[in-house]
Design a protein around this motif. Structure first.
Motif, PDB file in Angstrom:
ATOM      1  N   ALA A  71       0.860  -1.163  -0.203  1.00 16.78           N
ATOM      2  CA  ALA A  71      -0.145  -0.080   0.163  1.00 16.78           C
ATOM      3  C   ALA A  71       0.882   1.334   0.443  1.00 16.78           C
ATOM      4  N   THR A  72       2.109   0.707  -0.864  1.00 17.35           N
ATOM      5  CA  THR A  72       2.559   2.093  -0.661  1.00 17.35           C
ATOM      6  C   THR A  72       2.942   2.685  -2.159  1.00 17.35           C
ATOM      7  N   SER A  73       4.048   3.810  -2.420  1.00 23.00           N
ATOM      8  CA  SER A  73       4.402   3.674  -4.031  1.00 23.00           C
ATOM      9  C   SER A  73       4.590   3.371  -4.170  1.00 23.00           C
ATOM     10  N   ARG A  74       5.467   1.749  -3.330  1.00 21.03           N
ATOM     11  CA  ARG A  74       6.402   1.369  -4.494  1.00 21.03           C
ATOM     12  C   ARG A  74       6.287  -0.802  -5.044  1.00 21.03           C
ATOM     13  N   ASP A  75       4.240  -0.703  -4.162  1.00 20.32           N
ATOM     14  CA  ASP A  75       3.358  -1.366  -4.611  1.00 20.32           C
ATOM     15  C   ASP A  75       2.936  -1.474  -6.076  1.00 20.32           C
ATOM     16  N   LEU A  76       3.113  -2.554  -6.567  1.00 20.59           N
ATOM     17  CA  LEU A  76       2.529  -2.229  -8.397  1.00 20.59           C
ATOM     18  C   LEU A  76       1.209  -2.193  -8.047  1.00 20.59           C
ATOM     19  N   ALA A  77       0.458  -3.499  -6.853  1.00 21.04           N
ATOM     20  CA  ALA A  77      -1.034  -3.406  -6.992  1.00 21.04           C
ATOM     21  C   ALA A  77      -1.577  -2.401  -6.434  1.00 21.04           C
ATOM     22  N   HIS A  78      -1.165  -1.530  -5.313  1.00 23.27           N
ATOM     23  CA  HIS A  78      -1.666  -0.565  -5.183  1.00 23.27           C
ATOM     24  C   HIS A  78      -1.404   0.682  -6.529  1.00 23.27           C
ATOM     25  N   MET A  79      -0.324   1.195  -6.724  1.00 21.59           N
ATOM     26  CA  MET A  79       0.077   1.659  -8.080  1.00 21.59           C
ATOM     27  C   MET A  79      -1.091   1.554  -8.958  1.00 21.59           C
ATOM     28  N   LYS A  80      -1.289   0.510  -9.198  1.00 21.25           N
ATOM     29  CA  LYS A  80      -1.993   0.019 -10.806  1.00 21.25           C
ATOM     30  C   LYS A  80      -3.241  -0.128 -10.762  1.00 21.25           C
ATOM     31  N   THR A  87      -0.358  -4.941  -2.567  1.00 19.78           N
ATOM     32  CA  THR A  87      -0.054  -6.818  -2.355  1.00 19.78           C
ATOM     33  C   THR A  87       0.182  -6.988  -1.192  1.00 19.78           C
ATOM     34  N   PRO A  88      -0.103  -8.674  -0.881  1.00 18.50           N
ATOM     35  CA  PRO A  88      -0.655  -9.154   0.210  1.00 18.50           C
ATOM     36  C   PRO A  88       1.552  -8.962   0.744  1.00 18.50           C
ATOM     37  N   THR A  89       1.338  -9.165   2.603  1.00 19.64           N
ATOM     38  CA  THR A  89       2.508  -9.525   3.105  1.00 19.64           C
ATOM     39  C   THR A  89       2.912 -10.875   3.129  1.00 19.64           C
ATOM     40  N   TYR A  90       4.020 -11.114   3.639  1.00 17.44           N
ATOM     41  CA  TYR A  90       4.646 -12.939   3.888  1.00 17.44           C
ATOM     42  C   TYR A  90       3.735 -12.823   4.700  1.00 17.44           C
ATOM     43  N   ASN A  91       2.876 -12.743   6.017  1.00 17.47           N
ATOM     44  CA  ASN A  91       1.550 -13.533   6.924  1.00 17.47           C
ATOM     45  C   ASN A  91       0.702 -13.188   5.804  1.00 17.47           C
ATOM     46  N   GLU A  92       0.466 -12.883   5.089  1.00 13.85           N
ATOM     47  CA  GLU A  92      -0.748 -13.068   4.483  1.00 13.85           C
ATOM     48  C   GLU A  92      -1.098 -14.135   3.281  1.00 13.85           C
ATOM     49  N   PHE A  93      -0.192 -13.918   2.678  1.00 14.79           N
ATOM     50  CA  PHE A  93       0.603 -15.323   2.348  1.00 14.79           C
ATOM     51  C   PHE A  93       0.330 -16.926   2.693  1.00 14.79           C
ATOM     52  N   SER A  94       0.922 -16.648   4.167  1.00 16.41           N
ATOM     53  CA  SER A  94       0.701 -17.750   4.582  1.00 16.41           C
ATOM     54  C   SER A  94      -0.115 -18.028   5.477  1.00 16.41           C
ATOM     55  N   LEU A 195      14.980 -10.367 -10.008  1.00 15.46           N
ATOM     56  CA  LEU A 195      13.858 -11.665 -10.398  1.00 15.46           C
ATOM     57  C   LEU A 195      12.916 -10.608 -10.532  1.00 15.46           C
ATOM     58  N   LYS A 196      11.686 -10.782 -11.486  1.00 11.96           N
ATOM     59  CA  LYS A 196      10.886  -9.913 -11.171  1.00 11.96           C
ATOM     60  C   LYS A 196       9.835 -11.152 -11.545  1.00 11.96           C
ATOM     61  N   VAL A 197       8.648 -10.560 -10.460  1.00  8.07           N
ATOM     62  CA  VAL A 197       7.346 -12.001 -10.634  1.00  8.07           C
ATOM     63  C   VAL A 197       6.074 -11.004 -10.732  1.00  8.07           C
ATOM     64  N   GLY A 198       5.002 -12.075  -9.992  1.00  6.08           N
ATOM     65  CA  GLY A 198       3.966 -11.980 -10.798  1.00  6.08           C
ATOM     66  C   GLY A 198       3.382 -11.500  -9.287  1.00  6.08           C
ATOM     67  N   VAL A 199       1.812 -10.887  -9.248  1.00  9.56           N
ATOM     68  CA  VAL A 199       1.668 -10.159  -7.971  1.00  9.56           C
ATOM     69  C   VAL A 199       0.274 -10.645  -7.700  1.00  9.56           C
ATOM     70  N   ARG A 200      -0.054 -11.002  -7.073  1.00 13.94           N
ATOM     71  CA  ARG A 200      -1.650 -11.233  -6.908  1.00 13.94           C
ATOM     72  C   ARG A 200      -2.073  -9.861  -6.109  1.00 13.94           C
ATOM     73  N   PRO A 201      -2.991  -9.559  -6.208  1.00 17.38           N
ATOM     74  CA  PRO A 201      -3.422  -8.523  -5.170  1.00 17.38           C
ATOM     75  C   PRO A 201      -4.666  -9.373  -4.033  1.00 17.38           C
ATOM     76  N   VAL A 202      -4.464  -7.958  -2.479  1.00 16.68           N
ATOM     77  CA  VAL A 202      -5.564  -8.188  -1.724  1.00 16.68           C
ATOM     78  C   VAL A 202      -6.009  -7.106  -1.282  1.00 16.68           C
ATOM     79  N   ILE A 203      -7.052  -7.014  -0.672  1.00 19.64           N
ATOM     80  CA  ILE A 203      -8.235  -6.593   0.150  1.00 19.64           C
ATOM     81  C   ILE A 203      -8.687  -6.471   1.371  1.00 19.64           C
ATOM     82  N   SER A 204      -8.674  -5.119   1.813  1.00 24.60           N
ATOM     83  CA  SER A 204      -9.380  -5.310   3.108  1.00 24.60           C
ATOM     84  C   SER A 204     -10.648  -5.775   3.560  1.00 24.60           C
TER      85      SER A 204
END
Length: 204
Positions: A71-80, A87-94, A195-204
């Motif tokens: 949820a910052t300017s460095r977050d592709l999901a947030h910006m796009k 973008t999900p955190t490590y804990n949310e993906f876990s 390494l460039k990877v994919g992003v699967r967004p989340v929302i609260s």
């Protein structure tokens, strides 16, 4: 809007699925138009999705200004996508891993990892996108690119980064990895500029 999945609802033209967890999960990747499409690849912390690999002075990989870019300017999901997507955190993906069963399915010829919630039975799929890296650069052609695990393995970004004691000068990000061949998974640490990877967004 046609929903990609029966159990999805729409937030600003992007469908989400309630897996019974602390966040809702998008039905598709950033840059995709359907759940089975790969979508965009980007470096960790690149909110534009346009930054090239860090193979010269490694200045990008040494930037430790943030260890969580959600949820910052460095977050592709947030910006796009905006509108609360991130973008999900490590804990949310876990949390997703701990509370789902997983199986490999093929959708329109694309291998995908299907997550089925152990809580409410809802489902999402992540295409086996692979990771995109560079294996060189030339002044005439620019970066030479190649894929690792394209069509067989999942490489997905978390918003969480960490130090590595063996190389403390660099920042490493946690990526979710899944092999559809042997059906094993882990959270791998990769130097953020390599390494460039994919992003699967989340929302609260």
């Amino acid at each position: 809007i046609m929903l990609p999945l029966d159990n999805a609802t729409v937030v600003k033209s992007h469908a989400k699925v309630d897996m019974g967890l602390s966040v809702k999960w998008a039905t598709m990747n950033v840059g995709a138009d359907a759940p089975h499409e790969v979508g965009s690849y980007s470096l960790w912390g690149d909110g534009t999705g346009t930054r090239d690999w860090d193979i010269f002075d490694q200045s990008y990989s040494k930037d430790k200004s943030s260890y969580n870019i959600t949820a910052t300017s460095r977050d592709l999901a947030h910006m796009k996508w905006g509108n609360g997507w991130r973008t999900p955190t490590y804990n949310e993906f876990s949390e997703l891993i701990r509370n789902t069963s997983r199986s490999v399915v093929v959708i329109n010829g694309v291998k995908c990892l299907k997550f089925t919630s152990n809580i409410n039975g809802n489902q999402i799929v992540l295409p086996a996108n692979g990771g995109l890296y560079t294996n060189g650069w030339s002044s005439s052609t620019g970066f030479k690119t190649a894929y690792t695990g394209e069509g067989t393995d999942c490489y997905y970004m978390t918003s969480t980064a960490s130090d590595l004691s063996s190389q403390p000068e660099y920042l490493y990000a946690y990526f979710f990895y899944y092999s559809t061949s042997n059906q094993t998974w882990n959270f791998s640490l990769y130097m953020i500029g390599f390494l460039k990877v994919g992003v699967r967004p989340v929302i609260s």
